[in-house]
Scaffold this motif. Structure first.
Motif, PDB file in Angstrom:
ATOM      1  N   VAL A   1      21.560  60.353 -27.711  1.00 59.03           N
ATOM      2  CA  VAL A   1      22.298  61.290 -28.571  1.00 59.03           C
ATOM      3  C   VAL A   1      21.850  62.712 -28.247  1.00 59.03           C
ATOM      4  O   VAL A   1      20.658  62.988 -28.139  1.00 59.03           O
ATOM      5  CB  VAL A   1      22.037  60.998 -30.060  1.00 59.03           C
ATOM      6  N   ALA A   2      22.824  63.609 -28.096  1.00 62.60           N
ATOM      7  CA  ALA A   2      22.542  65.033 -27.924  1.00 62.60           C
ATOM      8  C   ALA A   2      23.420  65.789 -28.915  1.00 62.60           C
ATOM      9  O   ALA A   2      24.639  65.878 -28.733  1.00 62.60           O
ATOM     10  CB  ALA A   2      22.821  65.483 -26.500  1.00 62.60           C
ATOM     11  N   MET A   3      22.824  66.293 -29.986  1.00 63.73           N
ATOM     12  CA  MET A   3      23.555  66.961 -31.052  1.00 63.73           C
ATOM     13  C   MET A   3      23.359  68.468 -30.903  1.00 63.73           C
ATOM     14  O   MET A   3      22.239  68.963 -30.933  1.00 63.73           O
ATOM     15  CB  MET A   3      23.029  66.472 -32.410  1.00 63.73           C
ATOM     16  N   LEU A   4      24.452  69.206 -30.718  1.00 62.25           N
ATOM     17  CA  LEU A   4      24.378  70.650 -30.479  1.00 62.25           C
ATOM     18  C   LEU A   4      24.912  71.475 -31.645  1.00 62.25           C
ATOM     19  O   LEU A   4      25.016  72.693 -31.535  1.00 62.25           O
ATOM     20  CB  LEU A   4      25.146  71.005 -29.199  1.00 62.25           C
ATOM     21  N   GLU A   5      25.234  70.812 -32.733  1.00 60.39           N
ATOM     22  CA  GLU A   5      25.756  71.531 -33.903  1.00 60.39           C
ATOM     23  C   GLU A   5      24.609  72.204 -34.654  1.00 60.39           C
ATOM     24  O   GLU A   5      23.556  71.615 -34.859  1.00 60.39           O
ATOM     25  CB  GLU A   5      26.480  70.559 -34.823  1.00 60.39           C
ATOM     26  N   THR A   6      24.802  73.435 -35.068  1.00 64.91           N
ATOM     27  CA  THR A   6      23.771  74.174 -35.798  1.00 64.91           C
ATOM     28  C   THR A   6      23.645  73.646 -37.227  1.00 64.91           C
ATOM     29  O   THR A   6      24.659  73.440 -37.917  1.00 64.91           O
ATOM     30  CB  THR A   6      24.097  75.676 -35.850  1.00 64.91           C
ATOM     31  N   VAL A   7      22.404  73.439 -37.664  1.00 63.02           N
ATOM     32  CA  VAL A   7      22.139  73.006 -39.038  1.00 63.02           C
ATOM     33  C   VAL A   7      21.401  74.143 -39.748  1.00 63.02           C
ATOM     34  O   VAL A   7      20.245  74.430 -39.430  1.00 63.02           O
ATOM     35  CB  VAL A   7      21.268  71.731 -39.075  1.00 63.02           C
ATOM     36  N   PRO A   8      22.058  74.830 -40.693  1.00 62.02           N
ATOM     37  CA  PRO A   8      21.424  75.964 -41.375  1.00 62.02           C
ATOM     38  C   PRO A   8      20.185  75.545 -42.173  1.00 62.02           C
ATOM     39  O   PRO A   8      20.003  74.375 -42.496  1.00 62.02           O
ATOM     40  CB  PRO A   8      22.543  76.467 -42.306  1.00 62.02           C
ATOM     41  N   ILE A   9      19.371  76.516 -42.502  1.00 63.52           N
ATOM     42  CA  ILE A   9      18.153  76.281 -43.282  1.00 63.52           C
ATOM     43  C   ILE A   9      18.490  75.635 -44.625  1.00 63.52           C
ATOM     44  O   ILE A   9      19.416  76.063 -45.317  1.00 63.52           O
ATOM     45  CB  ILE A   9      17.405  77.610 -43.538  1.00 63.52           C
ATOM     46  N   GLY A  10      17.758  74.591 -44.972  1.00 65.95           N
ATOM     47  CA  GLY A  10      17.889  73.979 -46.286  1.00 65.95           C
ATOM     48  C   GLY A  10      19.174  73.226 -46.525  1.00 65.95           C
ATOM     49  O   GLY A  10      19.512  72.934 -47.674  1.00 65.95           O
ATOM     50  N   THR A  11      19.893  72.888 -45.482  1.00 69.32           N
ATOM     51  CA  THR A  11      21.153  72.169 -45.664  1.00 69.32           C
ATOM     52  C   THR A  11      21.101  70.804 -44.969  1.00 69.32           C
ATOM     53  O   THR A  11      20.259  70.547 -44.119  1.00 69.32           O
ATOM     54  CB  THR A  11      22.351  72.956 -45.097  1.00 69.32           C
ATOM     55  N   SER A  12      22.047  69.953 -45.345  1.00 72.53           N
ATOM     56  CA  SER A  12      22.191  68.631 -44.744  1.00 72.53           C
ATOM     57  C   SER A  12      23.628  68.484 -44.276  1.00 72.53           C
ATOM     58  O   SER A  12      24.556  68.848 -45.000  1.00 72.53           O
ATOM     59  CB  SER A  12      21.843  67.541 -45.762  1.00 72.53           C
ATOM     60  N   ILE A  13      23.806  67.973 -43.073  1.00 78.46           N
ATOM     61  CA  ILE A  13      25.155  67.787 -42.543  1.00 78.46           C
ATOM     62  C   ILE A  13      25.355  66.339 -42.101  1.00 78.46           C
ATOM     63  O   ILE A  13      24.380  65.609 -41.878  1.00 78.46           O
ATOM     64  CB  ILE A  13      25.446  68.725 -41.345  1.00 78.46           C
ATOM     65  N   LYS A  14      26.618  65.951 -41.986  1.00 79.71           N
ATOM     66  CA  LYS A  14      26.962  64.670 -41.373  1.00 79.71           C
ATOM     67  C   LYS A  14      27.485  64.978 -39.976  1.00 79.71           C
ATOM     68  O   LYS A  14      28.383  65.802 -39.808  1.00 79.71           O
ATOM     69  CB  LYS A  14      28.027  63.942 -42.197  1.00 79.71           C
ATOM     70  N   TRP A  15      26.901  64.322 -38.998  1.00 78.00           N
ATOM     71  CA  TRP A  15      27.293  64.536 -37.602  1.00 78.00           C
ATOM     72  C   TRP A  15      27.769  63.230 -37.006  1.00 78.00           C
ATOM     73  O   TRP A  15      27.126  62.193 -37.170  1.00 78.00           O
ATOM     74  CB  TRP A  15      26.110  65.076 -36.808  1.00 78.00           C
ATOM     75  N   THR A  16      28.908  63.266 -36.319  1.00 78.27           N
ATOM     76  CA  THR A  16      29.465  62.065 -35.698  1.00 78.27           C
ATOM     77  C   THR A  16      29.557  62.249 -34.190  1.00 78.27           C
ATOM     78  O   THR A  16      30.165  63.213 -33.707  1.00 78.27           O
ATOM     79  CB  THR A  16      30.853  61.735 -36.266  1.00 78.27           C
ATOM     80  N   GLY A  17      28.929  61.328 -33.460  1.00 74.17           N
ATOM     81  CA  GLY A  17      29.016  61.314 -32.003  1.00 74.17           C
ATOM     82  C   GLY A  17      29.856  60.136 -31.557  1.00 74.17           C
ATOM     83  O   GLY A  17      30.133  59.218 -32.342  1.00 74.17           O
ATOM     84  N   SER A  18      30.281  60.139 -30.303  1.00 71.28           N
ATOM     85  CA  SER A  18      31.147  59.052 -29.814  1.00 71.28           C
ATOM     86  C   SER A  18      30.850  58.727 -28.359  1.00 71.28           C
ATOM     87  O   SER A  18      30.238  59.529 -27.634  1.00 71.28           O
ATOM     88  CB  SER A  18      32.617  59.448 -29.958  1.00 71.28           C
ATOM     89  N   ARG A  19      31.296  57.548 -27.956  1.00 73.43           N
ATOM     90  CA  ARG A  19      31.253  57.152 -26.547  1.00 73.43           C
ATOM     91  C   ARG A  19      32.443  56.255 -26.265  1.00 73.43           C
ATOM     92  O   ARG A  19      32.984  55.600 -27.169  1.00 73.43           O
ATOM     93  CB  ARG A  19      29.949  56.431 -26.205  1.00 73.43           C
ATOM     94  N   ASP A  20      32.857  56.248 -25.017  1.00 70.01           N
ATOM     95  CA  ASP A  20      33.957  55.364 -24.623  1.00 70.01           C
ATOM     96  C   ASP A  20      33.510  53.915 -24.753  1.00 70.01           C
ATOM     97  O   ASP A  20      32.408  53.546 -24.357  1.00 70.01           O
ATOM     98  CB  ASP A  20      34.375  55.624 -23.179  1.00 70.01           C
ATOM     99  N   MET A  21      34.376  53.089 -25.321  1.00 70.74           N
ATOM    100  CA  MET A  21      34.107  51.664 -25.461  1.00 70.74           C
ATOM    101  C   MET A  21      34.479  50.969 -24.153  1.00 70.74           C
ATOM    102  O   MET A  21      35.648  50.988 -23.735  1.00 70.74           O
ATOM    103  CB  MET A  21      34.939  51.101 -26.625  1.00 70.74           C
ATOM    104  N   ILE A  22      33.479  50.396 -23.464  1.00 67.13           N
ATOM    105  CA  ILE A  22      33.721  49.712 -22.193  1.00 67.13           C
ATOM    106  C   ILE A  22      33.727  48.210 -22.450  1.00 67.13           C
ATOM    107  O   ILE A  22      32.695  47.619 -22.797  1.00 67.13           O
ATOM    108  CB  ILE A  22      32.642  50.087 -21.160  1.00 67.13           C
ATOM    109  N   GLN A  23      34.884  47.594 -22.282  1.00 70.57           N
ATOM    110  CA  GLN A  23      35.067  46.196 -22.674  1.00 70.57           C
ATOM    111  C   GLN A  23      34.188  45.218 -21.899  1.00 70.57           C
ATOM    112  O   GLN A  23      33.812  44.173 -22.433  1.00 70.57           O
ATOM    113  CB  GLN A  23      36.542  45.806 -22.497  1.00 70.57           C
TER     114      GLN A  23
END
Length: 216
Positions: free
Chosen positions: A158-180
């Motif tokens: 996982v590489a999360m590049l979204e900024t998370v401000p001081i004292g806050t909580s965020i929900k972050w969603t990552g994805s990948r291609d589903m290889i059958q």
């Protein structure tokens, strides 16, 4: 053994031996001399006292904190009684003090060629709480999935590049291609809810000023 080191250990041993109450024996400042304390004094404390003092010694070493001169088990126990978290937090990893990260859910997003999505997508949602004194700019780590029997089913970088401000909580969603034809992808997709455990291991957290904090 060098004469200087021998003399230091002898002095520490004499100091400890001359103290009748193990609670009042001074904890050596130098780490190389602390093994005398661990061998001669720590076993004389009761189970709870040993646990607190050991946590203090190990945590201080991990956190890079020097034992102050004149420190004793009695003082450590008094500190623990007044501020339990001050000692217990010493054994937390540095990244635990910067961000609280937990897995929330996984899901599959079906392919939609008309929207440019040619394959199914596996989605992973994390909760990220910023505990630092400045914004978090990025987090890198590994998400691991284990089944009911303790078998590792899959891992996902996982590489999360979204900024998370001081004292806050965020929900972050990552994805990948589903290889059958990838067994791990299929096994992860088919894991029933409530029948697995997911953990996130931090590799690096980057703060807004460029500071990098490595895990775990």
């Amino acid at each position: 053994m060098p004469i200087r080191q021998t003399n230091a250990l002898l002095a520490a041993a004499l100091l400890l031996a001359g103290c009748s109450n193990p609670l009042d024996a001074e904890i050596p400042v130098a780490e190389k001399e602390q093994h005398t304390y661990l061998e001669k004094v720590l076993p004389k404390l009761d189970a709870h006292e040993r646990e607190v003092v050991t946590t203090y010694l190990v945590g201080s070493a991990l956190d890079g904190q020097k034992i102050p001169a004149g420190q004793t088990a009695r003082k450590v126990l008094e500190m623990h009684k007044a501020q339990p978290h001050k000692i217990e937090s010493l054994t937390e990893s540095k990244t635990d003090k910067v961000a609280r990260i937990s897995f929330l859910s996984k899901s599959t997003l079906p392919a939609a060629p008309e929207q440019g999505r040619m394959t199914d997508q596996q989605l992973f949602t994390l909760s990220i709480e910023n505990l630092a004194q400045q914004p978090i700019s990025g987090i890198e780590g590994v998400l691991s999935f284990v089944d009911l029997f303790g078998n590792r089913v899959a891992t996902q970088p996982v590489a999360m590049l979204e900024t998370v401000p001081i004292g806050t909580s965020i929900k972050w969603t990552g994805s990948r291609d589903m290889i059958q034809f990838e067994s791990a992808h299929v096994a992860l997709r088919d894991l029933p809810e409530g029948k697995y455990k997911a953990t996130f291991t931090v590799r690096t957290i980057v703060l807004a000023d460029g500071t990098k904090i490595d895990g775990p």
